[in-house]
Write a protein that holds these residues in place. Structure first.
Motif, mmCIF file in Angstrom:
data_model
loop_
_atom_site.group_PDB
_atom_site.id
_atom_site.type_symbol
_atom_site.label_atom_id
_atom_site.label_comp_id
_atom_site.label_asym_id
_atom_site.label_seq_id
_atom_site.Cartn_x
_atom_site.Cartn_y
_atom_site.Cartn_z
ATOM 1 N N GLN A 1 80.094 -25.699 -87.537
ATOM 2 C CA GLN A 1 79.103 -25.692 -88.601
ATOM 3 C C GLN A 1 78.400 -27.042 -88.695
ATOM 4 O O GLN A 1 78.993 -28.092 -88.427
ATOM 5 C CB GLN A 1 79.777 -25.384 -89.948
ATOM 6 N N SER A 2 77.152 -27.004 -89.091
ATOM 7 C CA SER A 2 76.391 -28.234 -89.318
ATOM 8 C C SER A 2 76.755 -28.825 -90.680
ATOM 9 O O SER A 2 77.392 -28.164 -91.510
ATOM 10 C CB SER A 2 74.895 -27.938 -89.268
ATOM 11 N N ARG A 3 76.331 -30.061 -90.922
ATOM 12 C CA ARG A 3 76.583 -30.688 -92.228
ATOM 13 C C ARG A 3 75.945 -29.865 -93.347
ATOM 14 O O ARG A 3 76.508 -29.725 -94.436
ATOM 15 C CB ARG A 3 76.028 -32.110 -92.230
ATOM 16 N N LYS A 4 74.757 -29.316 -93.064
ATOM 17 C CA LYS A 4 74.063 -28.513 -94.064
ATOM 18 C C LYS A 4 74.863 -27.268 -94.412
ATOM 19 O O LYS A 4 74.979 -26.886 -95.589
ATOM 20 C CB LYS A 4 72.677 -28.131 -93.550
ATOM 21 N N GLU A 5 75.421 -26.621 -93.398
ATOM 22 C CA GLU A 5 76.197 -25.408 -93.619
ATOM 23 C C GLU A 5 77.494 -25.695 -94.367
ATOM 24 O O GLU A 5 77.991 -24.854 -95.116
ATOM 25 C CB GLU A 5 76.502 -24.740 -92.275
ATOM 26 N N MET A 6 78.030 -26.895 -94.190
ATOM 27 C CA MET A 6 79.290 -27.247 -94.840
ATOM 28 C C MET A 6 79.111 -27.869 -96.223
ATOM 29 O O MET A 6 80.090 -28.132 -96.912
ATOM 30 C CB MET A 6 80.079 -28.228 -93.955
ATOM 31 N N ARG A 7 77.852 -28.114 -96.613
ATOM 32 C CA ARG A 7 77.599 -28.868 -97.831
ATOM 33 C C ARG A 7 78.238 -28.234 -99.071
ATOM 34 O O ARG A 7 78.911 -28.893 -99.860
ATOM 35 C CB ARG A 7 76.093 -29.023 -98.048
ATOM 36 N N GLU A 8 78.035 -26.908 -99.224
ATOM 37 C CA GLU A 8 78.559 -26.248 -100.423
ATOM 38 C C GLU A 8 80.085 -26.346 -100.481
ATOM 39 O O GLU A 8 80.672 -26.640 -101.526
ATOM 40 C CB GLU A 8 78.116 -24.783 -100.446
ATOM 41 N N THR A 9 80.726 -26.113 -99.338
ATOM 42 C CA THR A 9 82.183 -26.211 -99.299
ATOM 43 C C THR A 9 82.641 -27.640 -99.562
ATOM 44 O O THR A 9 83.634 -27.883 -100.255
ATOM 45 C CB THR A 9 82.698 -25.736 -97.930
ATOM 46 N N TYR A 10 81.891 -28.589 -99.022
ATOM 47 C CA TYR A 10 82.223 -30.001 -99.225
ATOM 48 C C TYR A 10 82.239 -30.348 -100.710
ATOM 49 O O TYR A 10 83.164 -30.997 -101.202
ATOM 50 C CB TYR A 10 81.201 -30.859 -98.478
ATOM 51 N N TYR A 11 81.225 -29.891 -101.444
ATOM 52 C CA TYR A 11 81.156 -30.221 -102.873
ATOM 53 C C TYR A 11 82.257 -29.519 -103.667
ATOM 54 O O TYR A 11 82.720 -30.030 -104.693
ATOM 55 C CB TYR A 11 79.777 -29.869 -103.432
#
Length: 270
Positions: free
Chosen positions: A250-260
């Motif tokens: 996954q890209s950083r953009k795709e992982m953003r929601e999970t990251y937050y």
């Protein structure tokens, strides 16, 4: 020429044609001929199919002269005349066109010379086919070529891919077929006993010093120490052979929601 093949050879040839439905009535098939062992056997085998199949189709052959030069800068010797005589003996119309692949390699030296050569050869074949109203092109790739391409993809690019037995090119309305995909390279070498043609020497200055040659030698070494290594690589090329793999990265953009979801409160506190 009274072309003949042992039944074991003809069965392998017929299996590829039938399994992938390569030839239809009314086809005009352009054969890519380099003069090497593979393409000469392709022409010989296709002539036998033309004589034995319950199909009406025409054959033509084309050689791309890559215009390679020797160490003195003179045109490298390319024995086209012998290939022309063999095609005439088979009764296959034959043509030769010059394509400055040597010059293309010099202009694209940041790319693999094999990639550049194959790219321009395919382009020239497809243009010639389209200009002459031919919608099917046959190449002499065999099973070793497919396995080596598959293994190269894994080692050099981290991808699982190889060429397919039948490929439709929508830009040129040309269908590429590879009737020899069930033959091992050694079988094609041995087939010289049937057709009697001594292969034309490859004029390529990089012949024998390529990534493909490295992979070929690596597979041969592995096959000596790992039982059925080659056969397992060949089986792995098939759709449905995939076992359990990781999901796509996954890209950083795709992982953003999970990251937050993991770090949201900590980020606010900072």
């Amino acid at each position: 020429m009274n072309a003949k093949l042992p039944q074991a050879y003809f069965s392998k040839l017929l299996r590829a044609i039938v399994e992938f439905d390569m030839i239809q009535d009314g086809d005009h098939i352009l054969l890519g001929i380099s003069g090497g062992k593979d393409s000469i056997f392709l022409a010989y085998a296709m002539k036998i199919l033309q004589q034995r199949l319950h199909k009406e189709f025409a054959l033509s052959a084309l050689t791309i002269n890559p215009m390679f030069k020797d160490e003195q800068g003179q045109p490298a010797f390319f024995d086209i005349d012998r290939a022309r005589a063999f095609m005439q003996e088979l009764g296959i119309p034959y043509d030769v066109i010059d394509v400055d692949i040597e010059g293309a390699m010099a202009e694209t030296d940041y790319k693999s010379p094999c990639f550049t050569c194959a790219f321009f050869r395919r382009g020239a074949m497809n243009r010639y086919a389209s200009e002459h109203g031919i919608h099917k092109v046959a190449y002499a790739h065999h099973n070793d070529d497919a396995v080596e391409t598959f293994f190269m993809g894994m080692l050099y690019s981290g991808q699982l891919h190889t060429f397919t037995p039948v490929t439709y090119l929508d830009r040129t309305d040309v269908t590429v077929i590879r009737p020899l995909i069930y033959f091992r390279e050694q079988e094609i070498i041995d087939a010289q006993a049937f057709h009697g043609f001594d292969p034309v020497k490859n004029p390529c200055p990089h012949d024998g010093n390529t990534s493909r040659q490295t992979i070929k030698e690596l597979i041969a070494r592995l096959d000596q120490s790992i039982p059925d290594c080659y056969n397992h690589l060949a089986a792995a090329m098939r759709q449905g052979a995939l076992g359990q793999l990781w999901p796509a990265a996954q890209s950083r953009k795709e992982m953003r929601e999970t990251y937050y979801r993991y770090m949201g409160n900590n980020i606010k506190q900072k």
